[in-house]
Design an enzyme around this catalytic site. Sequence first.
Site, PDB file in Angstrom:
ATOM      1  N   ARG A 181       0.816  -1.215   0.000  1.00 18.05           N
ATOM      2  CA  ARG A 181       0.000   0.000   0.000  1.00 18.05           C
ATOM      3  C   ARG A 181       0.855   1.275   0.000  1.00 18.05           C
ATOM      4  NH1 ARG A 181      -2.219  -3.688  -1.352  1.00 18.05           N
ATOM      5  NH2 ARG A 181      -4.152  -4.604  -0.591  1.00 18.05           N
ATOM      6  N   SER A 230     -11.774  -0.343   1.897  1.00 14.26           N
ATOM      7  CA  SER A 230     -10.989  -0.811   3.036  1.00 14.26           C
ATOM      8  C   SER A 230     -10.408   0.387   3.792  1.00 14.26           C
ATOM      9  CB  SER A 230      -9.868  -1.729   2.552  1.00 14.26           C
ATOM     10  OG  SER A 230      -9.136  -2.237   3.626  1.00 14.26           O
ATOM     11  N   GLU A 300      -5.778   3.391   5.535  1.00 14.68           N
ATOM     12  CA  GLU A 300      -5.612   3.112   4.114  1.00 14.68           C
ATOM     13  C   GLU A 300      -6.402   4.123   3.297  1.00 14.68           C
ATOM     14  OE1 GLU A 300      -6.625  -0.573   1.123  1.00 14.68           O
ATOM     15  OE2 GLU A 300      -5.689  -1.039   3.043  1.00 14.68           O
TER      16      GLU A 300
END
Length: 323
Positions: A181, A230, A300
């Site tokens: 990420r 998410s 995130e």
Amino acid sequence: MTAAPRMHPEPHLIDRLPAVRGRLTADAPLANVTWFRVGGPAEAMFKPADAADLGDFLAGCPTDVPVTVIGVASNLLVRDGGVPGVVIRLGRAFVDVSVNGCEITAGAAALDLNVANAARDAGIAGLEFLSGIPGTIGGALRMNGGAYGRELSDVVVSATALDRSGLSHALSRDDLGLSYRHSNVPEDWIFTSAVLRGHPGDHADIGRRMHEIATSRAESQPVKARTGGSTFANPPGEKAWALIDRAGCRGLTIGGAQVSEKHCNFLLNLGTATADDLESLGEEVRRRVYETSGIELRWEIRRIGVPASSSTLSPLRSQGNRP
């Protein structure tokens, strides 16, 4: 195209910005373009006509003016006070997808799903996972987007980006510095395109895998809700949703925001949430998870802009505006 007509009795940021061929809009609403459907306006929004228009704008934009790029805003929370400076939103000039052998060249605004569909139609396997990522190729590059066991780093060959001065850069896979990420590309660079590589596959097999992904998402995630996808990255060796569940946060509500009962790593706007409700809920989840596990969850979801003056966010804010 010239700037949109407006009525401002006082000087506005838009008066300091260079002439463009695309569209410049003052005080542009953002809530209607985000998946959460919350947040304040952009001080100015720029939709470039093409990459050259974007480069010219960046070259002429005063260096003290903040520049923020958004895609389809599927994994984005815009705070209630709005976003100072210029918000750039890439449009139709950046959505083209072309195929050459087992390589696909996609504009940064191309939907991940559309790239997966193009790969399927061309008999290119290995890109099916993109159909499970609700965003654009630019966003996937920025955060090494991944799902269902694969990440963009597994398939990306190269990318093109413009720096803050408008200079174009050709980036190899190694240049991107992709990890979980994360990308090492400077935050103020703007991706414009990418080349992805798969391998020969059977159309029917590829289609079946994409159908499996779509079914799995519908069964396990609140895909039809007002959500930002998410919320927290998985800590090493852990699943964020499991930590949240063990901390007793499933279904937790603040104002009009709720932790999804279907998948508790998703935050929901129940219809009346503000951005402050959602961010406060996320911070409360982080606090409870830290208290129960000693693990500090990392956002995130990308959070941009400034809170409203009435913000009541909790003090566990060590990560600032970035995920």
